[in-house]
Design a protein around this motif. Structure first.
Motif, short mmCIF file in Angstrom:
data_model
loop_
_atom_site.label_atom_id
_atom_site.label_comp_id
_atom_site.label_asym_id
_atom_site.label_seq_id
_atom_site.Cartn_x
_atom_site.Cartn_y
_atom_site.Cartn_z
N ASP A 18 0.93 -1.08 0.09
CA ASP A 18 -0.08 -0.05 0.03
C ASP A 18 0.82 1.31 -0.04
N ASP A 49 -5.03 0.88 2.85
CA ASP A 49 -5.81 -0.20 1.81
C ASP A 49 -6.94 0.12 1.36
N ARG A 50 -7.61 -1.03 0.41
CA ARG A 50 -8.45 -0.63 -0.47
C ARG A 50 -9.96 -0.42 0.61
N SER A 103 -10.51 3.50 -7.23
CA SER A 103 -9.89 2.24 -7.17
C SER A 103 -8.68 2.80 -6.32
N MET A 104 -8.13 2.03 -5.62
CA MET A 104 -7.05 1.98 -5.00
C MET A 104 -5.73 1.21 -5.25
N SER A 105 -4.64 1.74 -5.45
CA SER A 105 -3.57 1.01 -5.95
C SER A 105 -2.24 1.66 -5.39
#
Lengths: 129, 133
Positions: A106, B50-51, B108-110
């Motif tokens: 992350d 995090d996502r 979105s998460m990256s």
């Protein structure tokens, strides 16, 4: 933020805007135990394959690059810089480059680097007489 | 609090309408916003989030992004000897000038980077041509 390569986008206000922030990229926290050092660095958006961690003597270097997004459009604001960065941290004792663990989750790099055997803390048994 | 701690915390501050009840750190993430013909795209750095820990909310024309950072701590036996950043939450709000189709927002998460795509709504009103007469 002098370490950033500003070739992609010259922004004369970037220095002003980031003046209050930490000077170097990436920001790093350092931890220590008897046997090892731990480092944490904030590297959001940096792919693991673009990140390089080297240990030599008592110096740890974090280098890499953050690739700019593919943008088709006009920016309303642009605060995230892209480019190459490198940063070296010097430790007071020799490090053991064969005992290094690193992972990036992350956008957070975490590494544990063992101290050289002679630099590790040893507990001495105190005898009674 | 020493000088170094102060500089690292001053880095992201945004005036807030009211204080939070919990005394925890909240940072304003660095963000890029760009616009194309069809959409508005927001990209924000939230390292350590995090996502599952990110929220995107659009109400009354105000887009709010929040991210809750995981409590990141090296295992026991490690003591912190130098600190340049603190863990905490991320939060930032933007007033959107464009009409957004809120049902089509995608996020979105990256690698600790949040990307939100906000498609523009098809304008409901039509421009009326004014005749001469």
């Amino acid at each position: 933020m002098a370490l950033w390569n500003l070739a992609w986008d010259w922004d004369p206000w970037a220095t002003l805007r980031t003046a209050a922030r930490t000077q170097a990229f990436p920001p790093v926290n350092v931890y220590e135990s008897g046997e090892a050092y731990g480092i944490e660095a904030e590297v959001p958006g940096v792919a693991p394959e673009d990140l390089e961690l080297t240990v030599e003597g008592n110096v740890v270097t974090i280098a890499g690059q953050r690739r700019p997004d593919e943008v088709r459009g006009a920016f309303h604001r642009r605060e995230r810089l892209a480019g190459r960065f490198a940063r070296s941290l010097r430790f007071p004792v020799q490090l053991d480059s064969s005992h290094v663990e690193a992972q990036c989750v992350d956008g957070m790099l975490t590494a544990r680097i063992a101290k050289a055997p002679e630099a590790r803390a040893r507990r001495i048994a105190v005898k009674s007489v | 609090m020493n000088e170094q701690d102060k500089t690292s915390m001053e880095r992201k501050e945004e005036p807030r309408p009211a204080e939070r009840t919990r005394e925890e750190m909240e940072f304003v993430p660095d963000a890029d916003i760009y616009e194309t013909d069809k959409e508005l795209v927001l990209v924000a750095d939230m390292p350590g989030v995090d996502r599952q820990s990110v929220d995107v909310d659009l109400s009354a024309g105000v887009l709010t992004i929040t991210g809750r950072a995981r409590d990141r701590k090296l295992e026991d036996g490690y003591a912190c000897t130098g600190r340049e950043f603190r863990s905490g939450n991320f939060s930032r709000s933007f007033t959107l000038g464009e009409e957004i189709d809120s049902s089509a927002i995608e996020a979105s998460m990256s690698r600790g980077v949040l990307r939100v795509r906000l498609p523009k709504a098809v304008p409901a009103s039509r421009r009326i041509a004014v005749k001469e007469g």
